[in-house]
Design a protein around this motif. Structure first.
Motif, short mmCIF file in Angstrom:
data_model
loop_
_atom_site.label_atom_id
_atom_site.label_comp_id
_atom_site.label_asym_id
_atom_site.label_seq_id
_atom_site.Cartn_x
_atom_site.Cartn_y
_atom_site.Cartn_z
N ASP A 1 31.96 40.73 11.59
CA ASP A 1 30.58 40.75 12.09
C ASP A 1 29.72 41.80 11.40
OD1 ASP A 1 32.44 42.48 13.53
OD2 ASP A 1 30.70 43.11 14.72
N LEU A 2 30.34 42.74 10.71
CA LEU A 2 29.58 43.82 10.05
C LEU A 2 29.35 43.58 8.57
CD1 LEU A 2 31.32 46.98 11.63
CD2 LEU A 2 29.29 45.75 12.44
N LEU A 3 29.88 42.50 8.04
CA LEU A 3 29.84 42.29 6.59
C LEU A 3 28.56 41.60 6.15
CD1 LEU A 3 33.51 41.04 5.97
CD2 LEU A 3 32.63 43.39 6.00
N ASN A 4 28.05 42.03 4.99
CA ASN A 4 26.93 41.31 4.38
C ASN A 4 27.49 40.15 3.55
OD1 ASN A 4 27.78 42.36 1.84
ND2 ASN A 4 26.48 44.18 2.09
N ASP A 5 26.62 39.40 2.92
CA ASP A 5 27.06 38.21 2.19
C ASP A 5 28.04 38.55 1.07
OD1 ASP A 5 25.53 36.64 3.83
OD2 ASP A 5 23.84 36.45 2.42
N GLU A 6 27.76 39.62 0.34
CA GLU A 6 28.64 40.01 -0.75
C GLU A 6 30.02 40.41 -0.24
OE1 GLU A 6 28.84 43.34 -4.37
OE2 GLU A 6 26.98 43.03 -3.23
N GLN B 1 35.81 39.25 1.04
CA GLN B 1 36.86 38.99 2.02
C GLN B 1 37.50 37.63 1.80
OE1 GLN B 1 36.70 40.06 6.42
NE2 GLN B 1 36.32 37.85 6.54
N GLU B 2 36.67 36.62 1.52
CA GLU B 2 37.20 35.28 1.26
C GLU B 2 38.12 35.29 0.04
OE1 GLU B 2 33.73 32.89 0.84
OE2 GLU B 2 33.23 32.93 2.99
N LEU B 3 37.74 36.03 -1.00
CA LEU B 3 38.58 36.11 -2.19
C LEU B 3 39.91 36.79 -1.88
CD1 LEU B 3 35.94 37.11 -4.93
CD2 LEU B 3 37.00 34.86 -4.58
N MET B 4 39.86 37.87 -1.10
CA MET B 4 41.09 38.58 -0.75
C MET B 4 42.00 37.72 0.12
SD MET B 4 39.68 42.46 -0.02
CE MET B 4 41.31 43.07 0.40
N MET B 5 41.41 37.01 1.07
CA MET B 5 42.22 36.14 1.92
C MET B 5 42.85 35.02 1.11
SD MET B 5 39.90 35.93 5.41
CE MET B 5 41.07 34.83 6.21
N SER B 6 42.08 34.48 0.16
CA SER B 6 42.62 33.42 -0.70
C SER B 6 43.78 33.95 -1.54
CB SER B 6 41.50 32.87 -1.60
OG SER B 6 42.02 31.91 -2.50
N LEU B 7 43.63 35.18 -2.06
CA LEU B 7 44.69 35.78 -2.87
C LEU B 7 45.98 35.89 -2.08
CD1 LEU B 7 46.03 37.52 -5.08
CD2 LEU B 7 44.79 39.49 -4.16
N TYR B 8 45.91 36.50 -0.89
CA TYR B 8 47.13 36.74 -0.13
C TYR B 8 47.69 35.46 0.48
CZ TYR B 8 46.48 41.66 -0.94
OH TYR B 8 46.35 42.88 -1.56
N ASP B 9 46.81 34.51 0.77
CA ASP B 9 47.29 33.21 1.24
C ASP B 9 48.07 32.51 0.13
OD1 ASP B 9 47.18 30.91 3.26
OD2 ASP B 9 46.30 29.97 1.47
N THR B 10 47.57 32.59 -1.10
CA THR B 10 48.25 31.99 -2.24
C THR B 10 49.61 32.64 -2.48
OG1 THR B 10 46.14 31.45 -3.30
CG2 THR B 10 48.08 31.48 -4.71
#
Length: 335
Positions: free
Chosen positions: A129-134, A139-148
């Protein structure tokens, strides 16, 4: 009398006994001298035997064999370890892209240590809830990395409740150790999962964007039962409760003090590859069996790195852990 350690304040241990009672115990001095190189030979989650003397004082007399544990290097005594928790079904590592920022090196060190001691890990990316668009994109990139790589990830806001329903399902029927940097919102998350508990929380330091310790000891906390509608479906796909649960029908979370760094302990350089899933996958094709994946010809890991099949951040974390060890212990990569 047997029981499970559910709280450790450093000097006293609360043991939940088989009959449902809670006994305050101490550890005899000579118990610490039995070859246990740890600042805390007894940890939350340990199955123990206790004895009560005629004065009414209880002592822990034996520790059962541990199924697994999360361990880190003691921050003050480099040659000793600190056991965060024992006999757990999984670890929940709470991380934040900002407010404060959790480094990928910290995440990777935690994951490697958990792999070494057979503890599955779920990554919870908090404070969405505190994150800006960047920051959301990062966060999406990091989640994708660790999910992979093979780690389950969930985006949450402990403050607004976003994603906590899905997270609660991941905790059902399990003993979960909760860990992360100071200030990432672990206490707020527990307050959300256990209404009425009201653990103390603190603000992030504006000057340094770092957290301040609010939890000063480790404690096992029972989660409220889920309703029929909230339960995961199908339930048979989820791990059944372990035998060391104080109650086989309850889910537990182990709250632990926040940590600023994660120094790994007793991981040899030749074993380290095994604890990075994707590096281990490609290492099987290396020309040399004792390849360190740093300079050797025919290294499949370096080729995978060049081909963008291994994330540079993960490889840098691997190198940083190699550098932790005394260089004199290294074998040459090939001969």
């Amino acid at each position: 009398m047997k029981g499970v350690v559910i709280k450790n304040t450093g000097s006293w241990y609360t043991v939940l006994t088989e009959d449902g009672g809670q006994v305050q115990c101490k550890v005899k001095g000579n118990f610490r001298l039995r070859g246990i190189r740890s600042t805390n030979p007894v940890a939350v989650g340990d199955e123990v035997e206790i004895a009560v003397n005629k004065e009414g004082t209880a002592f822990i007399t034996a520790i059962g064999e541990r199924r697994n544990y999360i361990i880190r290097k003691s921050p003050n005594l480099s040659k000793q370890s600190h056991i965060i928790a024992a006999n757990v079904d999984q670890a929940l590592l709470v991380v934040t892209v900002n407010h404060p920022q959790t480094s990928t090196t910290f995440i990777d060190r935690f994951l490697a240590s958990a792999e070494a001691y057979s503890v599955p890990v779920v990554l919870a990316f908090n404070k969405t809830d505190l994150l800006n668009d960047e920051e959301r994109h990062l966060q999406e990139l990091m989640m994708s990395l660790y999910d992979t790589v093979g780690y389950q990830c969930v985006a949450i806001s402990a403050t607004t409740g976003e994603g906590t329903g899905a997270l609660r399902q991941m905790l059902e029927g399990k003993v979960t150790v909760l860990s992360g940097n100071s200030g990432v919102g672990k206490s707020t998350l527990i307050n959300t999962l256990v209404p009425g508990l009201q653990l103390r929380t603190s603000q992030i330091s504006d000057a340094h964007n770092t957290g301040m310790h609010t939890t000063t000891f480790s404690e096992m906390i029972a989660l409220p039962p889920m309703t029929t509608q909230e339960l995961p479906s199908p339930i048979t796909n989820h791990q059944s409760p372990t035998t060391n649960h104080p109650s086989p029908l309850t889910s537990y979370i182990i709250d632990t003090p926040g940590i600023k760094g994660f120094g790994t302990f007793d991981i040899e350089p030749t074993e380290l590859t095994s604890y990075f899933k994707e590096i281990f996958h490609y290492s099987r094709d290396c020309r040399f069996s004792n390849c360190t994946h740093t300079h050797e010809p025919g290294c499949a890991v370096l080729k995978a790195l060049d081909d963008h099949l291994i994330a540079p951040s993960r490889y840098q974390s691997y190198l940083s852990m190699l550098e932790d060890k005394d260089q004199g212990k290294y074998r040459e990569g090939y001969s």
